[in-house]
Design a protein around this motif. Structure first.
Motif, mmCIF file in Angstrom:
data_model
loop_
_atom_site.group_PDB
_atom_site.id
_atom_site.type_symbol
_atom_site.label_atom_id
_atom_site.label_comp_id
_atom_site.label_asym_id
_atom_site.label_seq_id
_atom_site.Cartn_x
_atom_site.Cartn_y
_atom_site.Cartn_z
ATOM 1 N N LYS A 81 0.865 -1.179 0.000
ATOM 2 C CA LYS A 81 0.000 0.000 0.000
ATOM 3 C C LYS A 81 0.899 1.226 0.000
ATOM 4 O O LYS A 81 1.885 1.283 0.728
ATOM 5 C CB LYS A 81 -0.896 0.031 1.246
ATOM 6 C CG LYS A 81 -1.714 -1.244 1.447
ATOM 7 C CD LYS A 81 -2.738 -1.440 0.359
ATOM 8 C CE LYS A 81 -3.599 -2.650 0.620
ATOM 9 N NZ LYS A 81 -3.398 -3.740 -0.280
ATOM 10 N N THR A 82 0.564 2.202 -0.830
ATOM 11 C CA THR A 82 1.389 3.405 -0.924
ATOM 12 C C THR A 82 0.542 4.659 -0.775
ATOM 13 O O THR A 82 -0.672 4.644 -1.009
ATOM 14 C CB THR A 82 2.129 3.477 -2.274
ATOM 15 O OG1 THR A 82 1.171 3.520 -3.330
ATOM 16 C CG2 THR A 82 3.056 2.297 -2.469
ATOM 17 N N THR A 83 1.213 5.731 -0.384
ATOM 18 C CA THR A 83 0.616 7.063 -0.360
ATOM 19 C C THR A 83 1.627 8.017 -0.970
ATOM 20 O O THR A 83 2.805 7.686 -1.125
ATOM 21 C CB THR A 83 0.275 7.519 1.075
ATOM 22 O OG1 THR A 83 1.445 7.401 1.885
ATOM 23 C CG2 THR A 83 -0.844 6.689 1.673
ATOM 24 N N GLU A 84 1.160 9.195 -1.292
ATOM 25 C CA GLU A 84 2.035 10.220 -1.835
ATOM 26 C C GLU A 84 2.279 11.270 -0.767
ATOM 27 O O GLU A 84 1.335 11.740 -0.125
ATOM 28 C CB GLU A 84 1.396 10.843 -3.079
ATOM 29 C CG GLU A 84 2.349 11.647 -3.913
ATOM 30 C CD GLU A 84 1.748 12.040 -5.245
ATOM 31 O OE1 GLU A 84 1.584 13.252 -5.456
ATOM 32 O OE2 GLU A 84 1.442 11.142 -6.053
ATOM 33 N N ASP A 85 3.551 11.645 -0.567
ATOM 34 C CA ASP A 85 3.846 12.667 0.443
ATOM 35 C C ASP A 85 3.686 14.062 -0.161
ATOM 36 O O ASP A 85 3.343 14.206 -1.346
ATOM 37 C CB ASP A 85 5.225 12.455 1.074
ATOM 38 C CG ASP A 85 6.389 12.731 0.128
ATOM 39 O OD1 ASP A 85 6.177 13.268 -0.988
ATOM 40 O OD2 ASP A 85 7.531 12.417 0.501
ATOM 41 N N ASN A 89 6.427 12.344 -3.640
ATOM 42 C CA ASN A 89 7.132 11.060 -3.585
ATOM 43 C C ASN A 89 6.184 9.958 -3.148
ATOM 44 O O ASN A 89 5.329 10.168 -2.292
ATOM 45 C CB ASN A 89 8.298 11.126 -2.597
ATOM 46 C CG ASN A 89 9.337 12.143 -3.008
ATOM 47 O OD1 ASN A 89 9.741 12.194 -4.157
ATOM 48 N ND2 ASN A 89 9.758 12.961 -2.059
ATOM 49 N N THR A 90 6.344 8.772 -3.721
ATOM 50 C CA THR A 90 5.560 7.622 -3.312
ATOM 51 C C THR A 90 6.204 7.019 -2.072
ATOM 52 O O THR A 90 7.401 6.754 -2.052
ATOM 53 C CB THR A 90 5.505 6.571 -4.432
ATOM 54 O OG1 THR A 90 4.921 7.185 -5.593
ATOM 55 C CG2 THR A 90 4.688 5.364 -4.029
ATOM 56 N N ILE A 92 5.920 3.890 0.795
ATOM 57 C CA ILE A 92 5.328 2.589 1.123
ATOM 58 C C ILE A 92 4.792 2.663 2.539
ATOM 59 O O ILE A 92 5.505 3.011 3.469
ATOM 60 C CB ILE A 92 6.359 1.460 0.981
ATOM 61 C CG1 ILE A 92 6.826 1.377 -0.483
ATOM 62 C CG2 ILE A 92 5.783 0.131 1.448
ATOM 63 C CD1 ILE A 92 7.950 0.389 -0.719
ATOM 64 N N ASP A 93 3.509 2.345 2.699
ATOM 65 C CA ASP A 93 2.843 2.453 4.001
ATOM 66 C C ASP A 93 3.286 1.351 4.955
ATOM 67 O O ASP A 93 3.594 0.226 4.543
ATOM 68 C CB ASP A 93 1.321 2.366 3.839
ATOM 69 C CG ASP A 93 0.750 3.532 3.052
ATOM 70 O OD1 ASP A 93 1.440 4.553 2.878
ATOM 71 O OD2 ASP A 93 -0.408 3.410 2.593
ATOM 72 N N GLN A 133 6.536 -4.950 -9.581
ATOM 73 C CA GLN A 133 7.105 -3.614 -9.478
ATOM 74 C C GLN A 133 8.615 -3.729 -9.292
ATOM 75 O O GLN A 133 9.144 -4.829 -9.220
ATOM 76 C CB GLN A 133 6.474 -2.864 -8.297
ATOM 77 C CG GLN A 133 4.974 -2.672 -8.426
ATOM 78 C CD GLN A 133 4.610 -1.735 -9.565
ATOM 79 O OE1 GLN A 133 5.206 -0.679 -9.715
ATOM 80 N NE2 GLN A 133 3.637 -2.134 -10.369
#
Length: 184
Positions: A81-85, A89-90, A92-93, A133
């Protein structure tokens, strides 16, 4: 070691801090330009030259290419799961599971496959899908990881073609002889 084409996945939770050099200051990190495709033509040429004529001179070409190389390291991202800061930048959660894709020798010992470019990935991983990925890592980052990880017995560079294999001992010797010294 052409038998290294078998693909198996391992699952492991780990702290990303320190694994890929995040614990270093910006000045110490080697910068990888993610806007450029990963290509290592000098290293690929050196592999071919050495395989045709195994000499000390040609081995030095391989070592020179390794010192400058950036590699593609594959993982399956179906549980990432990822979010963008705020900087785009991506990230990883926490709680994500990264499953690195490995290859195995005849004795079923795991090796980390490294790829010099996407053409080499496609030679080995024929049916890539969106869950596959990659990280882009320097030689020194990948070798340090393998040297310190109890899972791996070494690396195989381009397992779908040249299959340049280095044992954990060879990886460790390379780091001892060639890793740039940093001041702290």
């Amino acid at each position: 070691m052409k038998q290294l084409s078998t693909i198996l996945l391992i699952m492991g939770l780990f702290s990303l801090t320190g694994l890929f050099g995040q614990n270093k200051t910006t000045e110490e990190k080697e910068k990888i330009d993610l806007n450029k495709p990963v290509e290592n033509p000098d290293l690929k040429k050196a592999f071919g030259t050495f395989n045709s004529n195994k000499s000390e001179t040609n081995l030095q070409l391989v070592l020179s290419g390794l010192k400058k190389a950036n590699f593609i390291v594959l993982f399956q991202a179906d549980e990432v799961k990822t979010t963008e800061d705020q900087n785009g930048n991506t990230v990883i959660d926490k709680g994500s599971v990264i499953k690195f894709i490995n290859c195995f020798d005849k004795e079923n010992k795991p090796f980390l496959p490294l790829f010099t470019d996407w053409q080499e990935v496609d030679l080995w991983y024929k049916q890539r899908d969106a869950s596959i990925q990659s990280f882009i890592m320097t030689t020194f980052e990948t070798f340090e990881w393998v040297s310190n990880d109890k899972t791996y017995n070494g690396v195989v560079i381009n397992p779908g073609s040249t299959g340049w294999t280095m044992s954990k001992e060879q990886v460790t010797y390379f780091l001892t002889d060639f890793k740039p010294k940093t001041s702290r």
